[in-house]
Design a protein around this motif. Structure first.
Motif, mmCIF file in Angstrom:
data_model
loop_
_atom_site.group_PDB
_atom_site.id
_atom_site.type_symbol
_atom_site.label_atom_id
_atom_site.label_comp_id
_atom_site.label_asym_id
_atom_site.label_seq_id
_atom_site.Cartn_x
_atom_site.Cartn_y
_atom_site.Cartn_z
ATOM 1 N N LEU A 136 0.829 -1.214 0.000
ATOM 2 C CA LEU A 136 0.000 0.000 0.000
ATOM 3 C C LEU A 136 0.860 1.259 0.000
ATOM 4 O O LEU A 136 0.506 2.261 -0.594
ATOM 5 C CB LEU A 136 -0.921 0.026 1.229
ATOM 6 C CG LEU A 136 -2.118 -0.915 1.250
ATOM 7 C CD1 LEU A 136 -2.886 -0.755 2.548
ATOM 8 C CD2 LEU A 136 -3.061 -0.655 0.068
ATOM 9 N N GLY A 137 1.997 1.211 0.694
ATOM 10 C CA GLY A 137 2.877 2.379 0.812
ATOM 11 C C GLY A 137 2.387 3.333 1.883
ATOM 12 O O GLY A 137 1.204 3.331 2.240
ATOM 13 N N ALA A 138 3.299 4.176 2.390
ATOM 14 C CA ALA A 138 2.945 5.119 3.454
ATOM 15 C C ALA A 138 2.338 6.381 2.832
ATOM 16 O O ALA A 138 2.674 6.710 1.690
ATOM 17 C CB ALA A 138 4.196 5.488 4.261
ATOM 18 N N PRO A 139 1.478 7.113 3.572
ATOM 19 C CA PRO A 139 0.941 6.732 4.883
ATOM 20 C C PRO A 139 -0.043 5.576 4.768
ATOM 21 O O PRO A 139 -0.662 5.382 3.734
ATOM 22 C CB PRO A 139 0.236 8.008 5.354
ATOM 23 C CG PRO A 139 -0.101 8.766 4.103
ATOM 24 C CD PRO A 139 0.956 8.416 3.098
ATOM 25 N N VAL A 140 -0.153 4.842 5.879
ATOM 26 C CA VAL A 140 -1.005 3.660 5.907
ATOM 27 C C VAL A 140 -1.603 3.570 7.310
ATOM 28 O O VAL A 140 -1.055 4.162 8.250
ATOM 29 C CB VAL A 140 -0.161 2.417 5.509
ATOM 30 C CG1 VAL A 140 0.921 2.143 6.531
ATOM 31 C CG2 VAL A 140 -1.016 1.186 5.294
ATOM 32 N N VAL A 141 -2.732 2.871 7.441
ATOM 33 C CA VAL A 141 -3.421 2.827 8.735
ATOM 34 C C VAL A 141 -3.491 1.379 9.215
ATOM 35 O O VAL A 141 -3.838 0.477 8.452
ATOM 36 C CB VAL A 141 -4.831 3.436 8.625
ATOM 37 C CG1 VAL A 141 -5.489 3.519 10.000
ATOM 38 C CG2 VAL A 141 -4.770 4.819 7.982
ATOM 39 N N VAL A 142 -3.133 1.172 10.494
ATOM 40 C CA VAL A 142 -3.189 -0.156 11.118
ATOM 41 C C VAL A 142 -4.251 -0.099 12.208
ATOM 42 O O VAL A 142 -4.223 0.812 13.049
ATOM 43 C CB VAL A 142 -1.814 -0.526 11.716
ATOM 44 C CG1 VAL A 142 -1.890 -1.846 12.483
ATOM 45 C CG2 VAL A 142 -0.759 -0.598 10.613
#
Ligand code: AMP
Ligand code: GLY
Length: 431
Positions: A136-142
């Motif tokens: 997905l690449g940054a930014p990303v949400v966990v």
């Protein structure tokens, strides 16, 4: 009508304040309530986690309707327990409350129903989660799958942060069982809005939209909180956007959850991102937002009890009367919140604040000690003002908040100001 409201925060105070105005009301009981709620209801010291106690209270009070405020008892099946005993309940049963109780369930339901949301995948294996985050690449949400008191969504600016977030959930188990499964998802850009709609298990009606301010400091800085303030209406949510949200998100969500065999009787709070591609779901909540509820309820015209009762019984829903008012709620918090904070500080100035036009002060974390009102939580009060526009409500709410006094108190000075700076919202612009 005998009414039991389950909960004891600012949201439930706002609900009780409004429901107490209904001509249909005979008796209002709250479990456990709080000193602000005690102005409108008989408060009984039964915890929202004590399901047996709530059922016994509903029986003793011969409740015609039970309204459940917070998510934890909904996800744990309190509405089902009460319905099994024959009570009319406003609030979804556990299978539908999984929309909030399990982010993986919610995302899979959205995927099946074609409801717009961030690209995602679900993991229990940290290696696979890291590979997907890189893809997905940054930014990303966990996100922790389960309930984590609003702390389970970690927005990661870099892949290194994503790796750390994945480790916190899946390896260090910082969120316990709630984080044993995670959702890794695409970061969405845009303006956030909280959209509220009520369903009776078949039909649904929109109540309106509000915007929350999640971080503790002005300018969206500092750690996230449960919400430091909210305003309604939301300018970017005009009539066309409102209709689009109903058609592409709210109606398909209620239809999809009914197809799962879990018809929804309660309020759905869709946390939305208004992206360049249109509105997308960030998360579902199966209850009113806190503090969005305080602002929203303050503007509602008509009898809220009739709406909640119809939803609970699966009866035709009265259309909410269009409101011409705006409202702003400013949360006054204890020193140190959202970190460690003291309690027991004497509170002054509420009466003075409520002498300002259109102002009501909702209690969240307060208690009575030796006949004195004291702080008893992180978010202490929700100072709320209604007026003909958001800028006017801002004036009144801050004039009122400046009258409140307790040791260590703090509140954001910029609730609603970004929208106010962009121009005045036409009254009823969100309908
Ligand atoms: P949640 O607990 O899911 O509401 O997430 C808390 C906050 O994290 C939201 O209010 C957003 O500000 C942010 N957030 C969650 N998911 C996303 C996403 N996919 N893209 C951007 N921001 C997000
Ligand atoms: N104000 C955010 C929430 O109630 O979850």
């Amino acid at each position: 009508m005998n009414l039991l409201v389950v909960g004891g925060g600012g949201r439930e105070h706002a609900l009780c304040w409004k429901l107490a105005q209904s001509p249909r009301l005979t008796r209002l009981v709250a479990a456990p309530g709080n000193p602000g709620i005690a102005r409108h209801a008989a408060c009984v010291a039964v915890s929202v986690d004590d399901h047996d106690g709530v059922v016994r209270l509903a029986e003793r009070e011969r409740a015609d309707l039970v309204v459940i405020g917070p998510e934890v008892p909904l996800v744990a099946g309190l509405a089902d327990r009460l319905r099994d005993k024959g009570f009319a309940v406003f609030g979804p049963g556990a299978p539908a409350a999984a929309l909030e109780g399990s982010k993986a369930f919610a995302k899979d339901l959205m995927a099946r129903a074609g409801i717009p949301t961030a690209r995602y995948a679900t993991f229990t294996d940290p290696g696979a989660a890291r590979t997907f985050a890189r893809e997905l690449g940054a930014p990303v949400v966990v996100k922790a799958d389960g309930l984590a008191a609003g702390k389970g969504a970690i927005v990661c600016a870099t892949l290194a942060e994503a790796e750390a977030a994945i480790a916190r959930c899946l390896e260090r188990r910082e969120f316990g069982a709630a984080g044993a499964t995670i959702v890794v998802e695409e970061f969405l850009r845009g303006e956030e809005a909280s959209f509220f709609a009520v369903s009776n298990g078949g039909a649904c009606v929109a109540l309106g939209a509000a915007q929350d301010h999640k971080t503790v400091f002005d300018g969206d800085r500092g750690p996230n909180t449960g919400g430091m303030g909210a305003f309604t209406p939301v300018a970017s949510l005009d009539a066309a956007m409102h209709a689009r949200i109903m058609r592409t998100i709210v109606e398909p969500t209620f239809a999809a959850i009914a197809r799962e065999g879990a018809p929804y009787r309660g309020v759905l709070y869709a946390g939305l991102m208004l992206t360049a591609e249109g509105p997308k779901v960030i998360e579902y909540n199966v209850r009113f937002g806190d503090p969005e509820c305080q602002a929203l309820v303050a503007t509602l015209e008509g009898d809220l009890l009739l709406l909640l009762d119809a939803a609970a019984r699966g009866a035709p829903l009265p259309a909410p009367a269009p409101t011409k008012r705006a409202a702003v709620c400013v949360v006054v918090a204890s020193g140190g919140y959202p970190g460690r904070h003291p309690t027991g500080a004497p509170i002054d100035g509420i009466d003075e604040a409520e002498r300002m036009p259109g102002v009501v002060v909702f209690h969240a974390g307060t208690a009575m000690r030796d006949g004195r009102l004291v702080t008893a939580g992180g978010r202490v009060l929700g100072v709320t003002a209604t007026a003909e526009s958001v800028p006017a409500a801002i004036e009144h709410v801050y004039a009122a908040a400046s009258r409140i006094r307790f040791d260590g108190m703090h509140y954001r000075r910029d609730i609603g100001r970004r929208q106010a700076a962009r121009g005045v919202v036409p009254p009823g612009g969100h309908q």
